[in-house]
Write a protein that holds these residues in place. Sequence first.
Motif, PDB file in Angstrom:
ATOM      1  N   CYS A 239      -6.578 -10.459  -3.660  1.00 11.44           N
ATOM      2  CA  CYS A 239      -6.750 -10.871  -5.056  1.00 11.44           C
ATOM      3  C   CYS A 239      -8.170 -11.382  -5.351  1.00 11.44           C
ATOM      4  O   CYS A 239      -8.576 -12.438  -4.855  1.00 11.44           O
ATOM      5  CB  CYS A 239      -5.754 -11.964  -5.405  1.00 11.44           C
ATOM      6  SG  CYS A 239      -5.962 -12.515  -7.110  1.00 11.44           S
TER       7      CYS A 239
ATOM      8  N   HIS B 253      -8.287  -5.171  -0.997  1.00  3.57           N
ATOM      9  CA  HIS B 253      -7.512  -5.326  -2.238  1.00  3.57           C
ATOM     10  C   HIS B 253      -7.069  -6.767  -2.472  1.00  3.57           C
ATOM     11  O   HIS B 253      -6.368  -7.041  -3.452  1.00  3.57           O
ATOM     12  CB  HIS B 253      -6.266  -4.439  -2.214  1.00  3.57           C
ATOM     13  CG  HIS B 253      -6.573  -2.980  -2.252  1.00  3.57           C
ATOM     14  ND1 HIS B 253      -7.326  -2.408  -3.250  1.00  3.57           N
ATOM     15  CD2 HIS B 253      -6.235  -1.972  -1.419  1.00  3.57           C
ATOM     16  CE1 HIS B 253      -7.437  -1.116  -3.016  1.00  3.57           C
ATOM     17  NE2 HIS B 253      -6.788  -0.833  -1.909  1.00  3.57           N
TER      18      HIS B 253
ATOM     19  N   ARG C  34       0.852  -1.189   0.000  1.00  6.22           N
ATOM     20  CA  ARG C  34       0.000   0.000   0.000  1.00  6.22           C
ATOM     21  C   ARG C  34       0.884   1.233   0.000  1.00  6.22           C
ATOM     22  O   ARG C  34       2.000   1.195   0.507  1.00  6.22           O
ATOM     23  CB  ARG C  34      -0.878   0.066   1.272  1.00  6.22           C
ATOM     24  CG  ARG C  34      -1.706  -1.172   1.568  1.00  6.22           C
ATOM     25  CD  ARG C  34      -2.899  -1.302   0.638  1.00  6.22           C
ATOM     26  NE  ARG C  34      -3.699  -2.475   0.984  1.00  6.22           N
ATOM     27  CZ  ARG C  34      -3.627  -3.644   0.347  1.00  6.22           C
ATOM     28  NH1 ARG C  34      -2.778  -3.805  -0.653  1.00  6.22           N
ATOM     29  NH2 ARG C  34      -4.390  -4.657   0.699  1.00  6.22           N
TER      30      ARG C  34
HETATM   31  C1  HEM Z   1      -1.620 -17.564  -8.664  1.00 10.33           C
HETATM   32  C2  HEM Z   1      -2.151 -16.490  -9.212  1.00 10.33           C
HETATM   33  C3  HEM Z   1      -2.330 -15.152  -8.545  1.00 10.33           C
HETATM   34  C4  HEM Z   1      -1.691 -14.614  -7.460  1.00 10.33           C
HETATM   35  C5  HEM Z   1      -0.608 -15.249  -6.597  1.00 10.33           C
HETATM   36  C6  HEM Z   1      -2.263 -13.302  -7.240  1.00 10.33           C
HETATM   37  C7  HEM Z   1      -1.890 -12.461  -6.208  1.00 10.33           C
HETATM   38  C8  HEM Z   1      -2.400 -11.192  -6.026  1.00 10.33           C
HETATM   39  C9  HEM Z   1      -1.995 -10.302  -4.975  1.00 10.33           C
HETATM   40  C10 HEM Z   1      -0.946 -10.605  -3.903  1.00 10.33           C
HETATM   41  C11 HEM Z   1      -2.703  -9.153  -5.123  1.00 10.33           C
HETATM   42  C12 HEM Z   1      -2.595  -7.893  -4.252  1.00 10.33           C
HETATM   43  C13 HEM Z   1      -3.414  -8.073  -2.983  1.00 10.33           C
HETATM   44  C14 HEM Z   1      -3.177  -7.017  -1.938  1.00 10.33           C
HETATM   45  O1  HEM Z   1      -2.382  -6.102  -2.163  1.00 10.33           O
HETATM   46  O2  HEM Z   1      -3.778  -7.101  -0.844  1.00 10.33           O
HETATM   47  C15 HEM Z   1      -3.566  -9.314  -6.277  1.00 10.33           C
HETATM   48  C16 HEM Z   1      -4.430  -8.343  -6.743  1.00 10.33           C
HETATM   49  C17 HEM Z   1      -5.215  -8.496  -7.848  1.00 10.33           C
HETATM   50  N1  HEM Z   1      -5.380  -9.636  -8.591  1.00 10.33           N
HETATM   51 FE1  HEM Z   1      -4.388 -11.394  -8.337  1.00 10.33          FE
HETATM   52  N2  HEM Z   1      -3.205 -13.060  -8.191  1.00 10.33           N
HETATM   53  C18 HEM Z   1      -3.299 -14.168  -9.007  1.00 10.33           C
HETATM   54  C19 HEM Z   1      -4.153 -14.351 -10.075  1.00 10.33           C
HETATM   55  C20 HEM Z   1      -5.092 -13.430 -10.500  1.00 10.33           C
HETATM   56  C21 HEM Z   1      -6.034 -13.651 -11.571  1.00 10.33           C
HETATM   57  C22 HEM Z   1      -6.178 -14.942 -12.357  1.00 10.33           C
HETATM   58  C23 HEM Z   1      -6.749 -12.487 -11.726  1.00 10.33           C
HETATM   59  C24 HEM Z   1      -7.863 -12.153 -12.673  1.00 10.33           C
HETATM   60  C25 HEM Z   1      -8.676 -12.989 -13.237  1.00 10.33           C
HETATM   61  C26 HEM Z   1      -6.263 -11.541 -10.724  1.00 10.33           C
HETATM   62  C27 HEM Z   1      -6.737 -10.260 -10.550  1.00 10.33           C
HETATM   63  C28 HEM Z   1      -6.293  -9.384  -9.590  1.00 10.33           C
HETATM   64  C29 HEM Z   1      -6.745  -7.997  -9.481  1.00 10.33           C
HETATM   65  C30 HEM Z   1      -7.777  -7.299 -10.392  1.00 10.33           C
HETATM   66  C31 HEM Z   1      -6.084  -7.451  -8.375  1.00 10.33           C
HETATM   67  C32 HEM Z   1      -6.192  -6.013  -7.856  1.00 10.33           C
HETATM   68  C33 HEM Z   1      -7.134  -5.931  -6.674  1.00 10.33           C
HETATM   69  C34 HEM Z   1      -7.336  -4.497  -6.187  1.00 10.33           C
HETATM   70  O3  HEM Z   1      -6.748  -3.583  -6.749  1.00 10.33           O
HETATM   71  O4  HEM Z   1      -8.111  -4.287  -5.230  1.00 10.33           O
HETATM   72  N3  HEM Z   1      -5.267 -12.153 -10.001  1.00 10.33           N
HETATM   73  N4  HEM Z   1      -3.373 -10.563  -6.799  1.00 10.33           N
END
Ligand code: HEM
Length: 507
Positions: free
Chosen positions: A449, A447, A369
């Motif tokens: 994921c 936020h 953040r």
């Molecule tokens: C193994 C796969 C994945 C991992 C390890 C992962 C991990 C993460 C992490 C650590 C965050 C930030 C969370 C935070 O700061 O609290 C995040 C945010 C996000 N992820 Fe993933 N992610 C994965 C796959 C995906 C997939 C497949 C999608 C979409 C279909 C996706 C969409 C998003 C989006 C849109 C955010 C932003 C959320 C926000 O801004 O509030 N992620 N992800």
Amino acid sequence: MPTLTEALASVVISYILYKYIEFYRIRSKIDSIPTVGSDSFVGAYINSWRYFINGRSFVKEGYYKYPGAAFKVPTLGTSTGWQIIISGKAMIDELRKAPLEAMTLAEANVDTLQTDIIITKHSRVNEFQTDVVRTPLTRALAGRFGDIREEIIEASKIYLPVGDDWEALPRAHGALLHIVCRTANRLFVGLPLCRDPEYLKIQEDWTVHLFMDSLIIHAMPSILKPVVGRAMSKVDSLMKRVQTFLEATILERMEKDAKYGPDWEGKPADLISWLLDYAPPENRTVEDITVRVMFVNAAAVHTTTMGITNVLFELAARQEYIKPIREEISEVVRTHGWTKEAMLRLHKLDSFIKESFRLSGMGNTAGSRKTYKDFTFSNGVTIPKGYSIAIASGAIHFDPAIYPDPDTFNGWRFCETEDADGAKTEQWRNQVVTMDPTWLMWGVGRHACPGRFFAVNEIKAMVCHILSTYDIKLPGDATVPPAGTWFGNGRIPDSEAQILFRKRRSE
Ligand code: HEM
């Protein structure tokens, strides 16, 4: 009249002097937070490079020296040059609940990825694509599971070897990237675009350009950033190219929405439709929807690829897990067919994936953040406005008080319990998608994921297909998975490592 050398020397000296004064001005606001390593002008600069190469050891040192508290490390990845890192249930909980007016992930991304320079007007936008991933995309997973599985099967025919004898898949990580990108885009944009080689290449590459460009921009003198940084980045032209692929579809959907209302017959259940459904009027443009499709690809493709690559490396190295996981797959699929429901019931596989994620990690920190205003934790630690903060997830996932014998891979860690006499009972606890302060793979709070349900379903469906169709192992029958490489806060699987495949012969 000064010579050219004298003029240049005075520019360099003035710049260093400016950086020196700036360094102590920025640091003075967080002097009360202890530093891991040196915090002098030169020492911090050297350590920021050391942190880039081996950030894990810094986070581990800070985690044990300052338990449940905050520490700071010098970094190349933020504009202040500092990353504040926290741990402990109470602080994590307060970060989780911190209001959006105090800090956001988006602001941390703007800083780390230098998006104000690289993607300018799309840098600070209403982030409705996150709600789209959280709600309609996740809800559609059951209905579209057949498409997801079909795309995995079709892409595997192209990218994975299938001979009667062992055959090496060189650069397994790259091949898996193609399968994941095609599969994700089957859900996002559908056939036939999800198989277009140029479209897929851009979706695979643009995130890498964004990361590399941002690293170069961070290293530039501030005065050069807006002009040189922007001029060197290819991201803008890649976005324009993707727009040409999506334009006709987006326009047609908008036309039909206007003519028949939002629920017209035959409306595809895909990312383009959902984005248009959720977009405020000012965002219902071809350019805006294209950028969102790219943002979701950026979040989805490389993360999931790293996940499945690490899982397959572990499985290929630890052959003893393959038989029980195959048995579980056959049993569950016999009752539930190839469905999302079946994926939910693969407890052993879920535990194996979670253990692989824990050990191979992907990040050293989570829950990044950046503050919009001063934020004070209840233990008195204040994060001033404009500073970056994250959680020491890498160290937490290896803490022996939380995960006994943390350096040993135990694929059944999350699906078995052991009583005092050492007897093991199958008991499924804490799925890979479930979040808590000791399991930070997906971040925290609002936020966290939203794509984790899709990511885990896709990884499970890929493992199911691969183990049902192929035998796999590592070259030389190695029993240790290939080591990854750390860059700053992230760990990338070995991109050169091979996996050997042959048509399935064993049980
Ligand atoms: C193994 C796969 C994945 C991992 C390890 C992962 C991990 C993460 C992490 C650590 C965050 C930030 C969370 C935070 O700061 O609290 C995040 C945010 C996000 N992820 Fe993933 N992610 C994965 C796959 C995906 C997939 C497949 C999608 C979409 C279909 C996706 C969409 C998003 C989006 C849109 C955010 C932003 C959320 C926000 O801004 O509030 N992620 N992800």
